[in-house]
Design a protein around this motif. Structure first.
Motif, mmCIF file in Angstrom:
data_model
loop_
_atom_site.group_PDB
_atom_site.id
_atom_site.type_symbol
_atom_site.label_atom_id
_atom_site.label_comp_id
_atom_site.label_asym_id
_atom_site.label_seq_id
_atom_site.Cartn_x
_atom_site.Cartn_y
_atom_site.Cartn_z
ATOM 1 N N ILE A 47 1.005 -0.797 -0.125
ATOM 2 C CA ILE A 47 0.148 -0.303 0.147
ATOM 3 C C ILE A 47 0.933 0.910 -0.027
ATOM 4 O O ILE A 47 1.794 1.335 0.466
ATOM 5 C CB ILE A 47 -0.870 0.105 1.195
ATOM 6 N N THR A 49 1.848 4.893 1.256
ATOM 7 C CA THR A 49 1.750 5.843 1.861
ATOM 8 C C THR A 49 2.667 6.990 1.105
ATOM 9 O O THR A 49 3.493 7.212 1.069
ATOM 10 C CB THR A 49 2.458 5.243 3.750
ATOM 11 N N PRO A 70 1.543 -4.051 4.963
ATOM 12 C CA PRO A 70 0.389 -3.935 6.215
ATOM 13 C C PRO A 70 0.763 -5.336 7.322
ATOM 14 O O PRO A 70 1.114 -6.128 6.323
ATOM 15 C CB PRO A 70 -0.968 -4.538 5.698
ATOM 16 N N ARG A 74 -6.241 -7.079 6.105
ATOM 17 C CA ARG A 74 -7.657 -6.147 5.763
ATOM 18 C C ARG A 74 -6.475 -4.881 7.393
ATOM 19 O O ARG A 74 -8.093 -4.218 7.274
ATOM 20 C CB ARG A 74 -8.843 -6.696 6.995
ATOM 21 N N ARG A 76 -5.934 -1.218 7.739
ATOM 22 C CA ARG A 76 -5.645 0.425 6.664
ATOM 23 C C ARG A 76 -5.055 1.360 7.202
ATOM 24 O O ARG A 76 -4.615 1.998 8.568
ATOM 25 C CB ARG A 76 -7.177 0.841 6.960
ATOM 26 N N TRP A 77 -3.813 2.129 5.888
ATOM 27 C CA TRP A 77 -3.449 3.135 6.623
ATOM 28 C C TRP A 77 -3.812 4.519 6.920
ATOM 29 O O TRP A 77 -4.813 4.929 5.834
ATOM 30 C CB TRP A 77 -1.637 3.427 5.235
ATOM 31 N N GLN A 78 -3.249 5.498 8.184
ATOM 32 C CA GLN A 78 -4.303 6.637 8.793
ATOM 33 C C GLN A 78 -3.100 7.056 8.621
ATOM 34 O O GLN A 78 -2.437 6.957 8.953
ATOM 35 C CB GLN A 78 -4.876 6.652 10.407
ATOM 36 N N GLN A 79 -3.165 8.204 7.238
ATOM 37 C CA GLN A 79 -2.564 9.361 7.033
ATOM 38 C C GLN A 79 -2.171 9.991 8.562
ATOM 39 O O GLN A 79 -1.771 10.318 8.997
ATOM 40 C CB GLN A 79 -3.427 10.541 5.687
ATOM 41 N N TRP A 96 -1.420 2.154 10.947
ATOM 42 C CA TRP A 96 -2.204 1.427 10.475
ATOM 43 C C TRP A 96 -3.113 1.326 11.787
ATOM 44 O O TRP A 96 -3.344 0.833 13.053
ATOM 45 C CB TRP A 96 -1.104 0.341 10.692
ATOM 46 N N ARG A 97 -4.513 0.652 10.756
ATOM 47 C CA ARG A 97 -5.516 0.522 11.905
ATOM 48 C C ARG A 97 -6.307 -0.765 11.499
ATOM 49 O O ARG A 97 -6.215 -1.074 10.127
ATOM 50 C CB ARG A 97 -6.739 1.512 11.232
#
Length: 97
Positions: A47, A49, A70, A74, A76-79, A96-97
């Protein structure tokens, strides 16, 4: 001897906790994000970033984006972002979330 060991462990724990709570607060807002060219992903599941402006002492410096894998399925990257709060800008590190 045991007392000195306990005191050093407590002191180390306090230093670690205070480092986690530290915030970067700046009075001048960051510049607009740079437009980056991203090459092809190095592999399946990576992914992108986005890059961001970090503050170093007296100026903003651009940190380029990168391809990241990751840590778990599943995720997800929080900027990274700068949030305006009471006339100042507070840095919130990406995660990462």
């Amino acid at each position: 001897m045991l007392k000195k060991t306990w005191m050093s462990l407590i002191f180390a724990g306090l230093l670690t906790a205070s480092g986690l709570a530290a915030e970067v607060v700046v009075r001048i807002g960051p510049p607009r994000p740079l437009v980056e060219r991203r090459g092809p992903a190095p592999g399946r599941g990576y992914i992108w970033t986005n890059g961001y402006h970090r503050y170093e002492g007296n100026a903003y410096v651009w940190s380029p984006g990168s391809w990241q894998q990751p840590p778990r399925p599943r995720a997800r990257w929080q900027q990274h972002r700068w949030q305006k709060r009471r006339g100042e800008y507070v840095y919130q590190e990406g995660h990462w979330r």
